[in-house]
Design an enzyme around this catalytic site. Structure first.
Site, PDB file in Angstrom:
ATOM      1  N   ASN A  84       0.833  -1.184   0.000  1.00  0.00           N
ATOM      2  CA  ASN A  84       0.000   0.000   0.000  1.00  0.00           C
ATOM      3  C   ASN A  84       0.884   1.256   0.000  1.00  0.00           C
ATOM      4  O   ASN A  84       2.113   1.157  -0.031  1.00  0.00           O
ATOM      5  CB  ASN A  84      -0.943  -0.027   1.209  1.00  0.00           C
ATOM      6  CG  ASN A  84      -2.274   0.629   0.913  1.00  0.00           C
ATOM      7  OD1 ASN A  84      -2.326   1.701   0.339  1.00  0.00           O
ATOM      8  ND2 ASN A  84      -3.348  -0.025   1.326  1.00  0.00           N
ATOM      9  N   HIS A 114      23.032   2.250  12.532  1.00  0.00           N
ATOM     10  CA  HIS A 114      24.205   3.064  12.845  1.00  0.00           C
ATOM     11  C   HIS A 114      24.826   2.600  14.155  1.00  0.00           C
ATOM     12  O   HIS A 114      24.114   2.126  15.046  1.00  0.00           O
ATOM     13  CB  HIS A 114      23.815   4.539  12.943  1.00  0.00           C
ATOM     14  CG  HIS A 114      23.250   5.056  11.663  1.00  0.00           C
ATOM     15  ND1 HIS A 114      24.041   5.477  10.620  1.00  0.00           N
ATOM     16  CD2 HIS A 114      21.973   5.189  11.234  1.00  0.00           C
ATOM     17  CE1 HIS A 114      23.273   5.857   9.618  1.00  0.00           C
ATOM     18  NE2 HIS A 114      22.017   5.691   9.963  1.00  0.00           N
ATOM     19  N   GLY A 141      -0.727  -1.736   8.711  1.00  0.00           N
ATOM     20  CA  GLY A 141      -0.235  -0.380   8.484  1.00  0.00           C
ATOM     21  C   GLY A 141       0.678   0.120   9.580  1.00  0.00           C
ATOM     22  O   GLY A 141       0.600  -0.304  10.731  1.00  0.00           O
ATOM     23  N   LYS A 179       5.644  -8.879  19.565  1.00  0.00           N
ATOM     24  CA  LYS A 179       5.730 -10.202  20.216  1.00  0.00           C
ATOM     25  C   LYS A 179       4.583 -11.074  19.740  1.00  0.00           C
ATOM     26  O   LYS A 179       3.494 -10.585  19.421  1.00  0.00           O
ATOM     27  CB  LYS A 179       5.648 -10.043  21.734  1.00  0.00           C
ATOM     28  CG  LYS A 179       6.813  -9.317  22.323  1.00  0.00           C
ATOM     29  CD  LYS A 179       6.709  -9.201  23.816  1.00  0.00           C
ATOM     30  CE  LYS A 179       7.893  -8.400  24.323  1.00  0.00           C
ATOM     31  NZ  LYS A 179       7.788  -8.028  25.696  1.00  0.00           N
TER      32      LYS A 179
END
Length: 184
Positions: A84, A114, A141, A179
């Site tokens: 999407n 990083h 989403g 989880k």
């Protein structure tokens, strides 16, 4: 060893000052811009850009604009793949999606990371670790998937989740950190 070789091996590398990586990102981002600028009815043009951009594609896929990635060639998608709007794939390492993967809006797949060491981070160094998504996976989403994560087959990742570790097959997983809440 070149910075690109370091990147592909998952070692610390300098993406900013390396001209080879710079030009590869510019090429990729230009293709993403072209893709995102196409009119909605230009379906074949869209597919051709993705095929040119990605390392491997199945025959059946659909990626809604806007879509962004760093290199493109490290992304592989299987059959029946759907993304999407507003997907970001930071792909200095491999990002592999299986068959029948459906991804909700505003999702991010980040192979780049990083150092926590301030001096190294301030020098602009980064590393990249792969992401692998199995078959028959639905990602809701606003999901964020971090470096070095594997998601198994037949998995649902709930909306808004931040996936920081591997998720086994045949389950539903949600949350921050994500989880397993139900095994099927």
């Amino acid at each position: 060893m070149s910075e690109k070789e370091k990147m592909l091996k998952g070692e610390l590398y300098d993406p900013v000052d390396d001209m080879e990586l710079y030009y590869e990102r510019i090429k990729c981002k230009s293709l993403c811009q072209k893709y995102n600028s196409l009119m909605p009815d230009k379906i074949e043009d869209r597919k051709n850009i993705i095929k040119k951009l990605f390392g491997n594609t199945g025959k059946s896929f659909w990626i809604e604009p806007n879509f962004f990635c760093d290199y493109g060639y490290n992304i592989e998608i299987g059959e029946n793949f759907y993304v999407n709007h507003n997907c970001v794939i930071l792909d200095p390492a491999k990002v592999i999606f299986g068959d029948n993967v459906f991804i909700g809006p505003n999702c991010g797949f980040y192979t780049a990371g990083h150092p926590t060491n301030v001096e190294m981070r301030n020098r602009g160094l980064e590393f990249a670790k792969p992401i692998k998504i199995g078959n028959n996976v639905w990602i809701g989403g606003n999901v964020c998937i971090l470096p070095n994560v594997t998601i198994g087959d037949n998995v649902t990742i709930g909306a808004g989740s931040v996936v920081t570790c591997d998720i086994p097959s045949n389950c539903i997983a949600v949350g921050n950190p994500c989880k397993v809440v139900k095994s099927e």
